[in-house]
Design a protein around this motif. Structure first.
Motif, short mmCIF file in Angstrom:
data_model
loop_
_atom_site.label_atom_id
_atom_site.label_comp_id
_atom_site.label_asym_id
_atom_site.label_seq_id
_atom_site.Cartn_x
_atom_site.Cartn_y
_atom_site.Cartn_z
N LEU A 60 62.59 37.13 60.70
CA LEU A 60 60.90 37.84 60.88
C LEU A 60 60.02 36.78 60.95
O LEU A 60 60.03 35.67 60.10
N ALA A 103 55.50 40.01 60.00
CA ALA A 103 56.30 40.90 60.44
C ALA A 103 57.45 41.53 59.54
O ALA A 103 57.77 40.97 58.62
N VAL A 127 60.76 44.43 59.33
CA VAL A 127 61.68 45.20 60.16
C VAL A 127 60.93 46.40 60.59
O VAL A 127 59.99 47.25 59.81
N ARG A 155 59.65 42.58 54.67
CA ARG A 155 58.48 41.90 55.60
C ARG A 155 58.14 40.24 55.09
O ARG A 155 58.49 40.08 54.05
N CYS A 156 58.03 39.55 56.00
CA CYS A 156 57.99 38.20 55.78
C CYS A 156 56.38 37.78 55.68
O CYS A 156 55.51 38.08 56.25
#
Length: 136
Positions: free
Chosen positions: A46, A50, A52, A100-101
């Motif tokens: 990611l 961003a 998923v 989430r990154c």
């Protein structure tokens, strides 16, 4: 997105690669390439900021995420935890999950999906030390 390549295989093994994880982008499943019969394995990445694009849950399979690089947040139902390189997260069946990154570098991870409660013997309870000529 990297494409998985089967490098070699035999009657009792398969060897595949998605190539270098540095710069890897997207998601790549490997079950079919290696002929796995006990689990699905995927590599994911990611970029910064961003997530998923959807929450999901599994009916029969738990998932185990191993964070290889980067950092972020992982949500299971309404619980949110910080994750970073070296984190390992197990998620049971019938609950929503997402990640989430949040780091400046992309987050790379492995996800292993296997039937919940199916592990019988493991490590040395399922292993046997054998004698063989070392060819390494």
């Amino acid at each position: 997105m990297s494409e998985i390549k089967t490098l070699n295989s035999g009657e009792k093994f398969a060897h595949a690669s998605i190539g270098s994880l540095h710069g890897f982008e997207g998601k790549q499943f490997v079950k079919d390439a290696i002929g796995a019969t006990s689990c699905e394995i995927s590599f994911g990445s990611l970029p910064t900021g961003a997530a998923v694009p959807f929450f999901h849950s599994h009916k029969e399979n738990e998932e185990n995420y191993i964070i290889l690089s980067g950092a972020g947040k992982f949500q299971v139902d309404d619980n949110v935890v910080d994750i970073a390189e070296g984190s390992v997260i197990r998620v049971a069946t019938n609950c929503d999950r997402n990640l989430r990154c949040t780091s400046a570098e992309p987050m790379a991870y492995i996800c292993i999906q296997a039937k919940e409660g199916s592990l019988g013997g493991y490590t040395m309870t399922d292993a046997e030390v054998t004698e063989r000529e070392n060819l390494l």
